[in-house]
Scaffold this motif. Structure first.
Motif, short mmCIF file in Angstrom:
data_model
loop_
_atom_site.label_atom_id
_atom_site.label_comp_id
_atom_site.label_asym_id
_atom_site.label_seq_id
_atom_site.Cartn_x
_atom_site.Cartn_y
_atom_site.Cartn_z
N ASP A 310 0.75 -1.21 0.11
CA ASP A 310 -0.04 -0.01 0.00
C ASP A 310 0.78 1.32 0.01
OD1 ASP A 310 0.84 0.01 2.59
OD2 ASP A 310 -1.10 0.14 3.62
N ARG A 311 2.09 1.18 -0.65
CA ARG A 311 2.93 2.39 -0.71
C ARG A 311 2.39 3.44 -1.35
NH1 ARG A 311 8.26 2.06 -3.91
NH2 ARG A 311 7.15 3.17 -5.45
N TYR A 312 1.31 3.23 -2.27
CA TYR A 312 0.84 4.23 -3.07
C TYR A 312 -0.60 4.96 -2.38
CZ TYR A 312 3.87 2.62 -6.61
OH TYR A 312 4.93 2.15 -7.50
N ARG A 313 -0.63 4.65 -1.36
CA ARG A 313 -1.79 5.25 -0.53
C ARG A 313 -1.52 5.89 0.74
NH1 ARG A 313 -6.37 1.81 -1.99
NH2 ARG A 313 -5.54 0.71 -3.93
N ASP A 314 -2.37 6.86 0.91
CA ASP A 314 -2.27 7.82 2.08
C ASP A 314 -2.72 7.11 3.33
OD1 ASP A 314 -1.10 9.91 1.05
OD2 ASP A 314 -2.84 10.91 0.50
N LEU A 315 -2.42 7.18 4.27
CA LEU A 315 -2.56 6.69 5.73
C LEU A 315 -3.69 7.54 6.60
CD1 LEU A 315 0.91 5.41 7.00
CD2 LEU A 315 -0.96 4.06 5.56
N VAL A 316 -4.87 7.41 6.10
CA VAL A 316 -5.74 8.32 6.65
C VAL A 316 -6.69 7.11 7.24
CG1 VAL A 316 -5.35 10.12 5.39
CG2 VAL A 316 -7.06 8.76 4.57
N GLY A 317 -8.10 7.43 8.07
CA GLY A 317 -8.99 6.64 8.59
C GLY A 317 -8.79 6.16 9.72
N ALA A 318 -9.88 6.06 10.69
CA ALA A 318 -9.87 5.58 11.94
C ALA A 318 -9.74 3.90 11.84
CB ALA A 318 -10.80 5.92 12.73
N GLY A 319 -8.91 3.21 12.55
CA GLY A 319 -9.24 1.75 12.64
C GLY A 319 -8.17 1.19 11.76
N LEU A 320 -7.50 1.83 10.84
CA LEU A 320 -6.47 1.25 10.05
C LEU A 320 -4.99 1.46 10.41
CD1 LEU A 320 -7.91 2.93 6.54
CD2 LEU A 320 -8.04 0.28 7.19
N PRO A 321 -4.21 0.53 9.77
CA PRO A 321 -2.91 0.43 10.65
C PRO A 321 -2.17 2.28 10.37
CG PRO A 321 -3.35 -1.46 9.65
CD PRO A 321 -4.21 -0.40 9.15
N SER A 322 -1.34 2.34 11.06
CA SER A 322 -0.58 3.72 11.09
C SER A 322 0.70 3.56 10.23
CB SER A 322 -0.60 4.39 12.37
OG SER A 322 0.51 3.42 12.96
N PHE A 323 0.86 2.36 9.68
CA PHE A 323 2.05 2.26 8.82
C PHE A 323 1.60 1.37 7.37
CE2 PHE A 323 1.28 -1.28 11.95
CZ PHE A 323 1.13 -2.42 11.10
N HIS A 324 2.47 1.83 6.34
CA HIS A 324 2.39 0.97 5.24
C HIS A 324 2.71 -0.42 5.38
CE1 HIS A 324 2.66 5.02 3.54
NE2 HIS A 324 1.78 4.63 2.81
#
Length: 683
Positions: A310-324
């Protein structure tokens, strides 16, 4: 639009192109060039049907890069399941995913992704294909697992005549593709070698939304992801055949595919890279003795390495990992089969033995820190399958009988501890013994008509992901899953008269222990009872010399007989709405022009509690024109979605197993107006 081959492909394409030029210096005479074979056969439940056919020319001219798109356009009963710009799959009569067996030269092929981002058809290089048989229903026992049918891909064979072909393609959304294939030999040894490279930018739908815009809100594309191509793909295929004598032959084939940076917006991760290796060895012997007219031995080794990230994705949203994250998945199928056919005046009998073994493993990593976070995502699943079968065909005057019986003995086991599935069961190793079979009768009351009826039983075993996936405490496989049993009735008629050729078919499938996804209290798979039924019609007629009109219609409905937990919706998921297809084609010696209209009804009979959403009905018009300038050159121009409609063909049904996404996955809309061209040269 100018066609420019990417630099990273030129190091391979240009040497092959030079080889093509050297071959063309001593051109093959016109009478030495053999007529191209038919490559696509969309067969009905009875193999003796007059099949729909698409010539090898069309496959080479089309802009599509996987077979799912092409098959969905050729029949009203097949529906595309859109996931990305490349790597899609189809449903046949409402049966899709693992319910539809895919064979590559009669050996099983399947992807390595637990959420099917790499379905089996995505691993098949289009230009290596000679023909495709689409077989609905449980009326073939030579292979296990075709619950609702099978798609059998046969690859091109080498020729003793020296031939070379080059294809160049280009089109909208910066679509570009180049390929070359050479073959030759003598009566004893023949060889074939081909190479293709294809890439494309993210397309836009009819409303101007880019493919990347359909990503889930919790994992939108970053600026880097927005600037990526939709995919890049390269394939190499080869085949070597040794005709030992008139009775014996040995064939070795190998296919290697490499795909990189495949954007899959339906889920929260993309595909960093993918490697496909398909190797087979075939031995054929003819007329060995009075009890063996054709003896065949096949060995195969199919290996798929699949690496989402998921390197091409932004890390947003609750409940999702805070790392790629990144994942490393690998699926290996290997096996052997032995079959013997005896032909007699009354018909033929085939008996066979098969053994297939699959290894499937997947691990999850924190990509930012390069740390292993789950070494049991798919916990090293081993699946052994042994089977014996017999099929017979009997000719009794105006009636033809076909029948088959099969017995399977299967053992599946996870090599690692199930750290989450203990919530369901403590069991791990599963042993399944199943039987399947069919009886099919065709009656020919006249030379121009046929009535047919068939009853059959087919079995679909759970996959390694469905039984053993260890995604999280709230998303895991169910080791206690039972195989799905399909008891099916098919009946219909074909007519060939002054009003054209007609085929009318109906079917009813009673599904025991149908494998279904459950959303709560945890995401997993369960067994339910259900049924699917439907009808299909096809018609074609030559109006005047060279002008042909063809049409098709398909409708199916699926209902649950009992319910998964916390789901009271009676509609079965993954059932496409009704669909029609109408085509008009004119051909003369050099020109061929075709107009095609596709229509789908509204998707309203859906399982809303499983996350499906209603989709509007849609209409699409496609135009194509081909010109054969000479025996060495041909040109093709096409427009798909002429009126730039915005539409979606199907719900994206399965949950995202690598991210544990919400119950409603995003819907990926189809490309807008797509203009493409191709040039083919043969020598």
């Amino acid at each position: 639009m100018a066609f420019t081959l990417p630099w990273k492909y030129r190091g391979v394409v240009y040497p092959l192109a030079l080889l093509f030029v050297l071959v063309s210096i001593n051109p093959v005479q016109g009478e030495q060039i053999t007529e191209l074979e038919t490559i696509l056969v969309t067969a009905s439940a009875e193999k003796e049907d007059h099949p729909d056919q698409v010539g090898q020319e069309e496959l080479r001219h089309e802009h599509v890069v996987d077979l799912a798109e092409l098959l969905s356009q050729q029949s009203a009963s097949t529906t595309l399941i859109r996931k990305s710009g490349y790597g899609n799959e189809i449903a046949l009569r409402g049966f899709g995913k693992a319910n539809l067996r895919v064979l590559y030269d009669n050996a099983m092929v399947e992807g390595a992704c637990g959420s099917r981002k790499d379905p089996a058809l995505s691993h098949v290089p289009l230009l290596a294909v000679r023909k495709v048989n689409v077989q609905p229903g449980p009326f073939d026992v030579s292979r296990q697992g075709g619950l609702g049918g099978a798609i059998s891909v046969e690859t091109v064979d080498p020729s003793a005549e020296e031939q070379a072909e080059v294809w160049l393609k280009g089109g909208s959304f910066d679509y570009r593709s180049g390929a070359v294939q050479v073959t030759g030999g003598n009566d004893t040894i023949q060889a074939l070698l081909g190479y293709a490279a294809t890439e494309m930018d993210p397309y836009e739908d009819g409303d101007g939304h880019k493919l990347t815009d359909f990503a889930p809100a919790g994992r939108p594309y970053s600026n880097e992801g927005e600037d990526q191509e939709a995919f890049t793909k390269q394939d190499v295929w080869g085949k070597l055949r040794w005709n030992i004598n008139q009775q014996h032959s040995l064939t070795l084939s190998h296919t290697y595919g490499k795909a990189e940076d495949v954007l899959t917006p339906r889920v929260a991760v993309d595909i960093e890279k993918e490697r496909t290796t398909l190797t087979q060895l075939h031995y054929d012997a003819f007329e060995l003795c009075p009890y063996s007219d054709h003896l065949q031995v096949r060995l195969y080794h199919h290996d798929v390495q699949h690496n989402p990230f998921d390197r091409y994705r932004d890390l947003v949203g609750a409940g999702l990992p805070s790392f790629h994250r990144r994942f490393e998945a690998r699926s290996t199928f290997r096996g052997a089969s032995l079959s013997n056919t005896v032909e007699r005046a009354w018909g033929e009998l085939t008996v066979g033995l098969t053994h297939d073994h699959q290894d499937w493993n997947a691990d999850a990593y924190n990509n930012d820190a390069d740390i292993l976070i789950n070494d049991q995502f798919i916990p090293d699943v081993d699946h052994d399958m042994w089977a014996g079968y017999a099929q017979i065909k009997v000719l009794t005057g105006p009636v033809t009988w076909r029948s088959g019986i099969r017995y399977d003995d299967s053992t599946m086991e996870a090599g690692d501890t199930l750290k989450f599935s203990h919530a369901i069961t403590d069991s791990n190793r599963q042993h399944d013994r199943t039987a399947s079979g069919y009886l099919f009768a065709s009656w020919y009351p006249t030379d121009f008509s046929r009535l047919f009826v068939g009853v059959g039983r087919s079995v679909r075993l759970p996959t390694g992901a469905e039984r053993y996936l260890q995604g999280s405490p709230t998303f895991y496989g169910n080791p206690d899953l039972d195989p799905t049993i399909n008891h099916e009735l098919d009946l219909g008629t074909t007519l060939d008269g002054v009003w054209g050729q007609w085929t009318i078919k109906g079917f009813y499938s009673d599904l025991d222990d149908y494998i279904y996804q459950q959303a709560s209290p945890a995401k997993t798979w369960v067994n339910i009872d259900a049924h699917i039924y439907g009808i299909e019609t096809r018609w074609n007629k030559e109006i005047v010399n060279g002008l042909t009109l063809d049409a098709g219609y398909a409708w199916q409905r699926g209902r649950k007989d009992d319910q998964p937990a916390n789901n009271d919706d009676k509609d079965l998921s993954e059932i496409p709405p009704w669909k029609t297809r109408l085509g008009l084609e004119y051909e003369n010696n050099r020109w061929a022009v075709r107009a095609e209209w596709l229509h789908s009804g509204k998707a309203s009979q859906i399982d809303e509690e499983a996350g499906e959403v209603q989709l509007a009905d849609w209409d699409v018009v496609n135009l194509t024109a081909s010109y054969h300038y000479s025996e060495h050159w041909s040109f093709h121009l096409g427009v798909e979605n002429l009126f730039d409609e915005s539409y979606a063909v199907a719900n994206s049904y399965e949950y995202d197993v690598v991210s544990g996404s919400a119950i409603t996955p995003p819907i990926v809309y189809e490309p807008g107006r797509m203009i493409y061209f191709s040039v083919i040269s043969r020598w």
